[in-house]
Design a protein around this motif. Structure first.
Motif, PDB file in Angstrom:
ATOM      1  N   TRP A   1       0.848  -1.200   0.000  1.00 45.13           N
ATOM      2  CA  TRP A   1       0.000   0.000   0.000  1.00 45.13           C
ATOM      3  C   TRP A   1       0.870   1.231   0.000  1.00 45.13           C
ATOM      4  O   TRP A   1       2.014   1.218   0.429  1.00 45.13           O
ATOM      5  N   LYS A   2       0.309   2.320  -0.532  1.00 49.83           N
ATOM      6  CA  LYS A   2       1.107   3.535  -0.734  1.00 49.83           C
ATOM      7  C   LYS A   2       0.373   4.750  -0.191  1.00 49.83           C
ATOM      8  O   LYS A   2      -0.852   4.828  -0.214  1.00 49.83           O
ATOM      9  N   LEU A   3       1.173   5.695   0.279  1.00 49.47           N
ATOM     10  CA  LEU A   3       0.697   7.026   0.636  1.00 49.47           C
ATOM     11  C   LEU A   3       1.495   8.025  -0.183  1.00 49.47           C
ATOM     12  O   LEU A   3       2.575   7.705  -0.701  1.00 49.47           O
ATOM     13  N   PRO A   4       1.031   9.263  -0.289  1.00 50.65           N
ATOM     14  CA  PRO A   4       1.847  10.275  -0.976  1.00 50.65           C
ATOM     15  C   PRO A   4       3.096  10.643  -0.189  1.00 50.65           C
ATOM     16  O   PRO A   4       3.991  11.285  -0.725  1.00 50.65           O
ATOM     17  N   LEU A   5       3.164  10.258   1.084  1.00 46.76           N
ATOM     18  CA  LEU A   5       4.354  10.451   1.905  1.00 46.76           C
ATOM     19  C   LEU A   5       4.993   9.088   2.174  1.00 46.76           C
ATOM     20  O   LEU A   5       4.406   8.048   1.891  1.00 46.76           O
ATOM     21  N   ARG A   6       6.181   9.097   2.746  1.00 44.99           N
ATOM     22  CA  ARG A   6       6.841   7.835   3.066  1.00 44.99           C
ATOM     23  C   ARG A   6       6.011   7.048   4.068  1.00 44.99           C
ATOM     24  O   ARG A   6       5.419   7.614   4.984  1.00 44.99           O
ATOM     25  N   SER A   7       6.001   5.736   3.903  1.00 45.24           N
ATOM     26  CA  SER A   7       5.234   4.883   4.805  1.00 45.24           C
ATOM     27  C   SER A   7       5.878   3.501   4.835  1.00 45.24           C
ATOM     28  O   SER A   7       6.693   3.167   3.972  1.00 45.24           O
ATOM     29  N   PHE A   8       5.499   2.721   5.835  1.00 49.67           N
ATOM     30  CA  PHE A   8       6.063   1.372   5.993  1.00 49.67           C
ATOM     31  C   PHE A   8       4.945   0.442   6.414  1.00 49.67           C
ATOM     32  O   PHE A   8       4.257   0.677   7.410  1.00 49.67           O
ATOM     33  N   SER A   9       4.776  -0.635   5.649  1.00 49.30           N
ATOM     34  CA  SER A   9       3.669  -1.560   5.914  1.00 49.30           C
ATOM     35  C   SER A   9       4.067  -2.711   6.824  1.00 49.30           C
ATOM     36  O   SER A   9       3.202  -3.449   7.280  1.00 49.30           O
ATOM     37  N   GLY A  10       5.358  -2.871   7.091  1.00 50.35           N
ATOM     38  CA  GLY A  10       5.791  -3.921   8.000  1.00 50.35           C
ATOM     39  C   GLY A  10       6.493  -5.063   7.290  1.00 50.35           C
ATOM     40  O   GLY A  10       6.373  -5.228   6.071  1.00 50.35           O
ATOM     41  N   THR A  11       7.248  -5.855   8.052  1.00 49.11           N
ATOM     42  CA  THR A  11       7.939  -7.019   7.494  1.00 49.11           C
ATOM     43  C   THR A  11       7.877  -8.187   8.468  1.00 49.11           C
ATOM     44  O   THR A  11       7.950  -8.012   9.683  1.00 49.11           O
ATOM     45  N   LEU A  12       7.732  -9.364   7.900  1.00 45.91           N
ATOM     46  CA  LEU A  12       7.782 -10.623   8.643  1.00 45.91           C
ATOM     47  C   LEU A  12       8.898 -11.447   8.017  1.00 45.91           C
ATOM     48  O   LEU A  12       8.885 -11.694   6.819  1.00 45.91           O
ATOM     49  N   PRO A  13       9.898 -11.886   8.811  1.00 40.51           N
ATOM     50  CA  PRO A  13      11.034 -12.603   8.218  1.00 40.51           C
ATOM     51  C   PRO A  13      10.654 -14.022   7.834  1.00 40.51           C
ATOM     52  O   PRO A  13       9.596 -14.527   8.220  1.00 40.51           O
ATOM     53  N   PRO A  14      11.515 -14.702   7.087  1.00 42.62           N
ATOM     54  CA  PRO A  14      11.281 -16.137   6.809  1.00 42.62           C
ATOM     55  C   PRO A  14      11.242 -16.930   8.114  1.00 42.62           C
ATOM     56  O   PRO A  14      11.993 -16.647   9.053  1.00 42.62           O
ATOM     57  N   LEU A  15      10.363 -17.908   8.168  1.00 44.23           N
ATOM     58  CA  LEU A  15      10.163 -18.682   9.400  1.00 44.23           C
ATOM     59  C   LEU A  15      10.517 -20.134   9.126  1.00 44.23           C
ATOM     60  O   LEU A  15       9.724 -20.901   8.585  1.00 44.23           O
ATOM     61  N   ALA A  16      11.747 -20.510   9.528  1.00 40.75           N
ATOM     62  CA  ALA A  16      12.261 -21.825   9.165  1.00 40.75           C
ATOM     63  C   ALA A  16      11.914 -22.922  10.167  1.00 40.75           C
ATOM     64  O   ALA A  16      11.861 -24.092   9.815  1.00 40.75           O
ATOM     65  N   GLY A  17      11.706 -22.560  11.438  1.00 42.93           N
ATOM     66  CA  GLY A  17      11.468 -23.596  12.430  1.00 42.93           C
ATOM     67  C   GLY A  17      10.711 -23.087  13.627  1.00 42.93           C
ATOM     68  O   GLY A  17      10.179 -21.967  13.632  1.00 42.93           O
ATOM     69  N   ASP A  18      10.661 -23.901  14.681  1.00 42.46           N
ATOM     70  CA  ASP A  18       9.914 -23.533  15.885  1.00 42.46           C
ATOM     71  C   ASP A  18      10.419 -22.217  16.484  1.00 42.46           C
ATOM     72  O   ASP A  18       9.621 -21.373  16.905  1.00 42.46           O
ATOM     73  N   ALA A  19      11.737 -22.055  16.551  1.00 36.43           N
ATOM     74  CA  ALA A  19      12.301 -20.849  17.161  1.00 36.43           C
ATOM     75  C   ALA A  19      11.888 -19.606  16.380  1.00 36.43           C
ATOM     76  O   ALA A  19      11.511 -18.587  16.967  1.00 36.43           O
ATOM     77  N   ASP A  20      11.944 -19.709  15.044  1.00 35.29           N
ATOM     78  CA  ASP A  20      11.565 -18.556  14.212  1.00 35.29           C
ATOM     79  C   ASP A  20      10.097 -18.203  14.402  1.00 35.29           C
ATOM     80  O   ASP A  20       9.727 -17.023  14.488  1.00 35.29           O
TER      81      ASP A  20
END
Length: 618
Positions: free
Chosen positions: A466-485
């Motif tokens: 998604w975009k705004l006319p100003l800077r924005s950040f929608s979030g990140t979820l890293p790769p999840l390889a195992g139980d700990a992740d």
């Protein structure tokens, strides 16, 4: 395209034209005279051009040079369209293309060069009509411009989000300068740093009785230079109120400065002296809409009276328009008061059923860089999204979970700080969720897959484009390889979010549908060239009704007994630790969803103050 780039393009065209003309034309025909005259005019080799006419060489050279200044032209380009020879008389038709600079459209017109034989050589028969068919003796070109005043940035009710501030425009009335124009402009150039030739071209290209704005100053700079400007005989200063002083949210609305030599060179057009330039925020993002483009006329003036005798071409310019935002003044005022007592905090409020941003308040943080585009650890605020995945997998809000001080999952160690809900299985998933027990939540990592968590994250907007006319950040979820992740993600330790992104998560649970954020409703895009095609936004995503029912009850429990529930009306939400002294409150009341990030301060208290202020607003 800027003036400099157009001039370069003209130079390249000139080389091609000169080569083509030289290769095609015979020496014994009028072609050579036509070629040399037009190439000389185009390349500003006025000796070459004048030598191919039967006129007084000094007069012709001056007329060609004056035409460039009178039009404030960046370049001329010509194309011969035909030559007709009848005995010792000839006529050449040509098309002219004049770059008036300032991002105005190119002025194109058709001209005629009459030729005759003089002592066996073809010569262009000189008269002012050689420059343009409608130009006569005792007349000159001029360019009449009408800059449009800056339009405001508006709140959702259509009221300006800024107040007027006086900008000071230094300029001249050319008629009062007489033959002193070059002297006056040289002094102004020395004082201000503007290029002397550009200032002089603007003076000489303008109607003599019209005020010509040359340099714009903000109040502080004007006062510092006032004595120097007053010392230049012929310079006048016109105070011009413009809507440039931002109200809250100031960094979202953006600041405005007067045009400077540096910004004029960088922007090219359509800005001219007297205009203002957005430095940041929406004022910068929508600069071209707020200023529009200058209305421009190419005219012919009578030299004696200074009156217009012919209109050769007119461009009305792009109409400037206000920018209408979704900001609500009452909500913004409540947000400003709520964050005022904190050392460092950010609050974003959105309308739950539309995604429209109602308020952005910060203390010790930047409204755009931090509140909209900041990248912060989600902490257990991500448990809202994780709970969506867990509930879909059949985990009951009533399931018993222990909340020990420490727990290891898949080799990753988790430590619960603050209150421990229960070291036995006496506490429910809902209770552990409500109190943000990281060890209990991490223990559920084996109940969901990586795909489950990723799917729920996308459904709540994390990582969505998604975009705004100003800077924005929608979030990140890293790769999840195992139980700990997975455990780290559920605990929000490896998930990054912005306050805006979490406010949209709360709005999704509140309304039953996740929606992308909206900050500006009109115009549809910051770039006039892209309008009316809007930016592509992700589609709304409905929340599963059964999941929503469970999450609503869990977030009701999360807000109960916290400072967020200080005022009237039921509040839903969770308080979550994010590390480094930072913590979140994410929730809603009525149709307003919020996310608060605070450092060394209770974010639920900020939310409670905001809701109380919003409820007491008239």
């Amino acid at each position: 395209m800027t003036r400099a780039r157009r001039t370069l393009a003209a130079a390249v065209t000139l080389t091609v034209a000169a080569t083509t003309l030289t290769g095609c034309f015979e020496e014994s025909s009028p072609h050579e005279a036509v070629r040399d005259f037009l190439v000389g005019w185009q390349s500003e080799d006025y000796d070459l051009a004048a030598g191919r006419t039967d006129g007084d060489q000094t007069t012709v050279r001056k007329a060609l040079a004056d035409a460039k200044q009178e039009l404030d032209a960046a370049s001329f380009r010509f194309r011969i369209t035909g030559i007709n020879v009848q005995g010792d008389q000839s006529k050449a038709d040509f098309e002219a293309e004049v770059d008036l600079g300032e991002n105005n459209p190119l002025w194109q017109y058709e001209g005629v060069l009459p030729l005759h034989l003089v002592n066996g050589a073809w010569k262009v028969h000189w008269s002012p009509s050689v420059l343009h068919p409608q130009l006569k003796e005792g007349q000159r070109f001029a360019v009449d411009t009408e800059p449009k005043p800056r339009q405001p940035v508006l709140d959702r009710a259509g009221d300006p989000l800024q107040t007027d501030q006086v900008l000071y425009v230094a300029g001249v009335h050319p008629a009062t300068l007489g033959d002193r124009a070059e002297e006056v402009v040289a002094q102004l150039s020395e004082v201000t740093g503007y290029a002397q030739d550009r200032l002089l071209s603007r003076v000489r290209s303008s109607p003599p009785d019209k005020f010509v704005g040359l340099v714009t100053f903000g109040r502080a700079r004007y006062l510092s230079m006032r004595a120097k400007l007053d010392a230049i005989d012929g310079i006048e200063v016109d105070p011009q109120p413009q809507p440039v002083n931002p109200d809250a949210p100031r960094q979202i609305v953006g600041s405005v400065s007067a045009l400077t030599p540096e910004t004029e060179q960088k922007l090219g057009g359509p800005q001219r002296a007297g205009d203002s330039v957005g430095r940041n925020g929406l004022q910068q993002a929508y600069q071209d809409y707020l200023t529009g483009s200058t209305q421009t006329k190419v005219i012919i003036l009578d030299l004696k009276s200074g009156r217009q005798v012919a209109l050769l071409k007119e461009w009305r310019g792009r109409q400037n328009v206000p920018v209408k935002t979704t900001i609500d003044r009452a909500a913004q005022a409540a947000a400003e008061r709520a964050v005022a007592a904190t050392p460092t905090s950010a609050l974003v409020a959105v309308q739950a059923d539309t995604g429209q941003i109602l308020a952005v308040g910060t203390k010790g943080m930047n409204q755009e860089r931090d509140a909209l585009a900041g990248k912060f650890p989600a902490g257990t605020a991500f448990s809202i999204v994780a709970a969506d995945a867990l509930l879909r997998r059949g985990v009951s809000p009533k399931q018993r979970l222990a909340c020990p001080q420490e727990r290891t999952v898949g080799g990753a160690r988790f430590v619960q700080t603050g209150q421990v809900v229960g070291t036995t299985t006496s506490a429910t998933f809902q209770a552990n969720f409500a109190r943000g027990c990281v060890t209990a939540l991490a223990s559920l990592a084996r109940r969901v897959t990586a795909d489950d968590l990723s799917r729920s994250a996308r459904a709540y907007g994390l990582g969505q484009p998604w975009k705004l006319p100003l800077r924005s950040f929608s979030g990140t979820l890293p790769p999840l390889a195992g139980d700990a992740d997975r455990a780290k993600a559920i605990a929000g330790q490896t998930v990054q979010v912005s306050p805006l992104g979490l406010a949209l998560v709360a709005a999704a649970v509140s309304s039953g549908t996740w929606r992308p954020p909206v900050l500006v409703t009109e115009p549809s895009a910051p770039d006039p060239a892209a309008d009316p095609v809007p930016a592509v936004q992700p589609s709304p995503v409905p929340v599963d009704p059964e999941v929503r029912t469970a999450l609503t009850a869990m977030m009701r429990a999360g807000a109960a007994g916290t400072p967020a529930q200080a005022g009237k009306g039921r509040v839903y939400g969770v308080t979550a630790a994010a590390g480094n002294g930072q913590s979140w409150f994410v929730g809603w009341q009525g149709d307003v969803a919020v996310a608060v990030l605070a450092k060394n301060y209770n974010p639920a208290a900020v939310a409670g103050s905001f809701f109380a202020g919003l409820n007491s607003a008239p």
